[in-house]
Scaffold this motif. Structure first.
Motif, short mmCIF file in Angstrom:
data_model
loop_
_atom_site.label_atom_id
_atom_site.label_comp_id
_atom_site.label_asym_id
_atom_site.label_seq_id
_atom_site.Cartn_x
_atom_site.Cartn_y
_atom_site.Cartn_z
N SER A 207 9.01 -4.08 -35.36
CA SER A 207 10.45 -4.22 -35.60
C SER A 207 11.02 -2.84 -35.85
O SER A 207 10.31 -1.89 -36.19
CB SER A 207 10.71 -5.15 -36.79
N SER A 220 15.63 -4.37 -33.80
CA SER A 220 14.93 -5.35 -32.97
C SER A 220 13.81 -5.98 -33.78
O SER A 220 13.35 -5.42 -34.79
CB SER A 220 14.36 -4.68 -31.73
N ILE A 222 10.25 -7.97 -32.50
CA ILE A 222 9.39 -8.51 -31.44
C ILE A 222 8.21 -9.17 -32.13
O ILE A 222 7.49 -8.54 -32.90
CB ILE A 222 8.92 -7.41 -30.47
N GLU A 229 5.52 -13.62 -26.97
CA GLU A 229 6.22 -12.34 -27.12
C GLU A 229 7.73 -12.59 -27.14
O GLU A 229 8.38 -12.60 -26.10
CB GLU A 229 5.83 -11.39 -25.99
N HIS A 231 11.45 -11.53 -28.04
CA HIS A 231 12.26 -10.33 -28.24
C HIS A 231 13.64 -10.71 -28.76
O HIS A 231 14.35 -11.50 -28.12
CB HIS A 231 12.44 -9.58 -26.91
N TYR A 233 16.99 -8.47 -30.10
CA TYR A 233 17.65 -7.21 -30.38
C TYR A 233 19.02 -7.50 -30.96
O TYR A 233 19.67 -8.50 -30.59
CB TYR A 233 17.77 -6.38 -29.09
N ASP A 287 17.80 -5.76 -24.86
CA ASP A 287 17.70 -4.48 -25.56
C ASP A 287 18.90 -4.32 -26.48
O ASP A 287 19.83 -5.15 -26.48
CB ASP A 287 17.59 -3.30 -24.59
N ARG A 357 15.53 -11.73 -19.96
CA ARG A 357 14.08 -11.49 -20.03
C ARG A 357 13.38 -12.73 -19.50
O ARG A 357 13.57 -13.83 -20.00
CB ARG A 357 13.65 -11.19 -21.47
#
Length: 767
Positions: A207, A220, A222, A229, A231, A233, A287, A357
């Motif tokens: 993070s 972030s 993760i 996984e 994600h 952000y 992101d 993603r």
């Protein structure tokens, strides 16, 4: 003396527990009573997010918009949905939830406002339990798109609203001066939905938190969890300058003042406040730059009330497709609340620039449509929630199909159960297939239909798809044996039945597209359900590769995710042949035998045998388990065997007894809208038992007058004499003509304006 102290503490704890239980029961009663006072409300005023927020419903009062990425709300625990009505403390505000989910996950990016009077000095060591506050349900306020509560210990009022990709907070602290906001990136769901105990955890991989400028932080998180996984952000912008920021790593105060990375990152931000502090937070699966773009696009200014009004308007546009003229205010509250629950999903998973993603963990460019892979609980929702979407929002249903096809392009197969854009393989069967076939049969074809059929056929022929709970998922054995052998795979019967059903829906779409060879191949395969029916016992039953039956056999037994069934037993799964009820009847010896078997299902004792009984088996009427999806079509099977009055009786019984206006008002977890959608369809008087033909089986209507505005006109449903006793249908008229059958077709109802009128009576009509 020590014993006396222990006894006093024990008695004190008992008193507190009794008080807490009494408070919960009183609040449940109040919640139900409050619904009686509603009248002449806008439709959004009927939405009650606390129905199903207790027990196992997993509903939470989040701020969100229809189909949004963000579900921002307070957490009272780190398990399941993050909120349970009987809890008494708020841990903070997290921004990614799964309201109504069957399994918990998410709860990412925790914020908590803390006044100076509570946190006068910055501690060297971050408190192990964080900064939680007590609260009262009397201080909770909700309207679709906005949630407010008072943090009692902090004397701080907080409000939350949302856009598709952003959350907006407002904190009113008890005094002017320096006040604080805690950000915790270690915090998240304690468990994943893996079933395998040693794998059921959520671990931060990395993070990051960074001060961007005097008003902005970004970061972030993760982590692994249900999907390997995840994600998240974010970019958070405050209405006041950040006076100071203190970072913590592994709960110890750090010297860093600019940024910090690690697996346990927290921070305490200080602000000089004279009026409410506002914070707007953009999220992204891609992101930080994506989160910033989402924030700048969706909340460019600081008008909290304006954003809340926009969110409410979005809900109103969707909910007021239904108009109900009926005096039963509690049932109206249930209905609109359940429509609301259904159209929380599917969950958006692409940024304003279209990037997303994918299931390969990589970032992909825009495909030109919203990518709805945040939560794809298709095993649950293909049954009723997705069909409701085809009527209420065919545009979203179309983009949902496109999302499935994009997943296929990247991953090589259609989605099974997707979380955070990634395939989990958690559930069984091929649930995207009946969903796509259902859309096609209803004229939703704004996608590449040839590609879709190819994706369906390819997915239905995959030898190996992946792994779930340490077992491979695929159709190698199904194709070889014509069923899943019980000695080669777990949940063998349930998987066989689900694959057979998917085969049938492929055949239906192929037939409509003129693909004769595909139709013939898959209509033949759809009969494979017969290979796991044991005529001696009268049940679907585990069968080994050599053709012998598993022994011993008890149709009442459940061994959760470790037997031949899935979240159920032989009683519940024997009837999962929605595509060929006539064939099932013939297996059992004729309609009389199937009628008798259905009667026994609803009248048997409700005891489930076994030492590891599935918690999903709930909402019992005999051995019928309404709390889980494989049973949802079963009450309508009487229509197929000449006893529609029994369907009418049981459907009304389910609506009246297994749903109510309390926190325990849903008899199982809502499963991202499926339990709710069953009620919505059934209240209209019909239900989509099978998919790919545009067919609905008739049940019994709930309201005297209901109207549904859809893309091509309006459906008016009339039942002027309906009541709890007048639940039987005397006759039905469709557009003024008497209907002498107990099914309806999609085109009859939704191709233009239509009127469906039920004449009701208190006596079964046997024809």
């Amino acid at each position: 003396m020590k014993r006396l102290v222990v006894l006093v503490l024990f008695l004190g704890t008992m008193v507190l527990n009794v008080k807490s239980e009494l408070k919960y029961k009183l609040e449940q009663s109040s919640l139900s009573e409050n619904s009686k006072a509603k009248s002449n409300l806008p439709v959004t005023g009927y939405v009650n997010p606390f129905i199903g927020s207790g027990g196992n419903g997993n509903i939470i009062p989040v701020a969100c918009v229809p189909f949004g990425m963000v579900q921002a709300g307070v957490d009272t625990r780190m398990e399941n949905s993050g909120y349970l009505y009987s809890d008494t403390r708020i841990l903070g505000i997290s921004h990614v939830h799964k309201s109504g989910g069957g399994c918990g996950d998410f709860l990412d990016i925790l914020f908590q406002p803390v006044p100076e009077s509570i946190l006068k000095n910055i501690p060297v060591e971050y408190p192990s339990l964080g900064f939680s506050s007590s609260f009262s349900h009397q201080d909770e306020q909700f309207s679709p798109g906005k949630y407010s509560v008072r943090l009692a210990d902090f004397r701080t009022d907080l409000s939350i609203t949302a856009t598709s990709r952003c959350a907006f907070h407002r904190y009113k602290f008890p005094e002017k001066g320096v006040n604080k906001v805690v950000i915790d990136l270690k915090y998240g769901s304690k468990g994943a939905c893996t079933i395998v105990a040693e794998e059921s955890f959520d671990t931060v991989k990395i993070s990051h938190l960074e001060r961007i400028d005097e008003f902005t932080v970004a970061g972030s998180r993760i982590s692994n969890g249900w999907s390997p996984e995840q994600h998240v952000y974010f970019c958070a912008r405050f209405s006041k300058p950040i006076k100071n920021i203190n970072f913590y790593k592994a709960n110890l105060l750090c010297d860093e003042k600019k940024k910090l990375s690690g697996t346990d990152v927290k921070a305490i931000l200080e602000f000089e406040t004279e009026e409410p502090l506002l914070v707007k937070i953009g999220l992204s699966p891609v992101d930080v730059e994506g989160a910033k773009k989402n924030l700048d696009t969706e909340i460019p200014g600081w008008n909290f009330d304006g954003i809340a009004a926009n969110a409410l308007n979005e809900w109103d546009k969707n909910l007021r497709k239904f108009t109900i003229q009926d005096n039963d205010e509690q049932k109206k509250e249930l209905f609109y609340s359940f429509v609301y629950n259904t159209i929380v999903y599917p969950m958006l998973y692409s940024d304003v620039d279209g990037r997303f993603r994918g299931p390969d963990f990589k970032v992909h460019p825009s495909l030109g449509f919203p990518y709805y892979a945040g939560v794809m609980g298709l095993w649950d929702t293909f049954r009723a929630a997705c069909p409701l979407l085809t009527v209420l929002r065919p545009d979203v249903a179309n983009d949902y199909v496109k999302t499935c096809l994009a997943h296929f392009d990247i991953f090589g197969q259609l989605p099974i159960w997707t979380l955070a854009g990634e395939e989990t393989f958690q559930m069984i069967g091929l649930p995207a297939i009946p969903f796509i076939a259902d859309c096609y049969s209803k004229g939703i074809k704004g996608f590449d239909t040839e590609k879709a059929l190819n994706a369906m056929v390819t997915s239905a022929n995959k030898d190996t798809c992946g792994f779930s709970m340490r077992y491979f998922v695929g159709l190698k054995n199904y194709k070889k044996f014509g069923y899943i052998p019980a000695d080669l795979e777990m949940e063998s019967v349930a998987r066989t039945l689900e694959y057979s059903y998917a085969d049938w829906t492929i055949a239906q779409m192929a037939k409509q597209m003129g693909k004769k060879h595909i139709y013939e191949t898959f209509i033949k395969r759809s009969k494979n359900y017969k290979n796991v029916y044991d005529p001696a016992s009268g049940f679907m039953r585990g069968r080994f590769a050599d053709g012998s039956w598993r022994t011993p056999f008890d149709p009442f037994e459940s061994n959760h995710r470790r037997d031949d069934f899935c979240e159920g037993n032989a009683w519940q799964w024997t009837f999962f042949v929605p595509h060929d009820v006539i064939g099932l009847s013939q297996l059992m010896g004729g309609d009389l035998q199937l009628q008798s078997k259905l009667d026994a299902l609803f009248t048997s004792n409700s005891v489930i045998a076994g030492k590891n009984v599935s918690g999903d088996i709930s909402g019992m009427i005999g051995q019928y388990a309404h709390g889980n999806e494989p049973s949802h079509h079963v009450a309508y099977l009487y229509d197929y065997v000449g006893q529609p009055w029994k369907t009418q009786k049981i459907v009304r019984q389910i609506m009246d007894t297994l749903y109510n206006n309390s926190p325990d008002g849903i008899c199982g977890n809502d499963d991202t809208g499926q339990m709710s959608a069953w009620f919505v369809w059934s209240a209209m008087g019909f239900y989509p038992v099978r998919h790919g033909t545009g067919e609905y089986m008739i049940g019994t209507p709930l309201f005297k007058h209901l109207e549904l505005a859809h893309a091509k006109g309006k459906l008016v449903i009339l039942a002027s004499e309906v009541s709890a006793t007048n639940k039987y249908i005397k006759c039905i008229h469709l557009n003024g003509k008497e209907l002498n059958r107990f099914y309806l077709l999609h085109n009859e109802l939704f191709s233009g304006n239509a009127t469906l009128e039920f004449e009701m009576t208190d006596t079964p009509v046997i024809k």
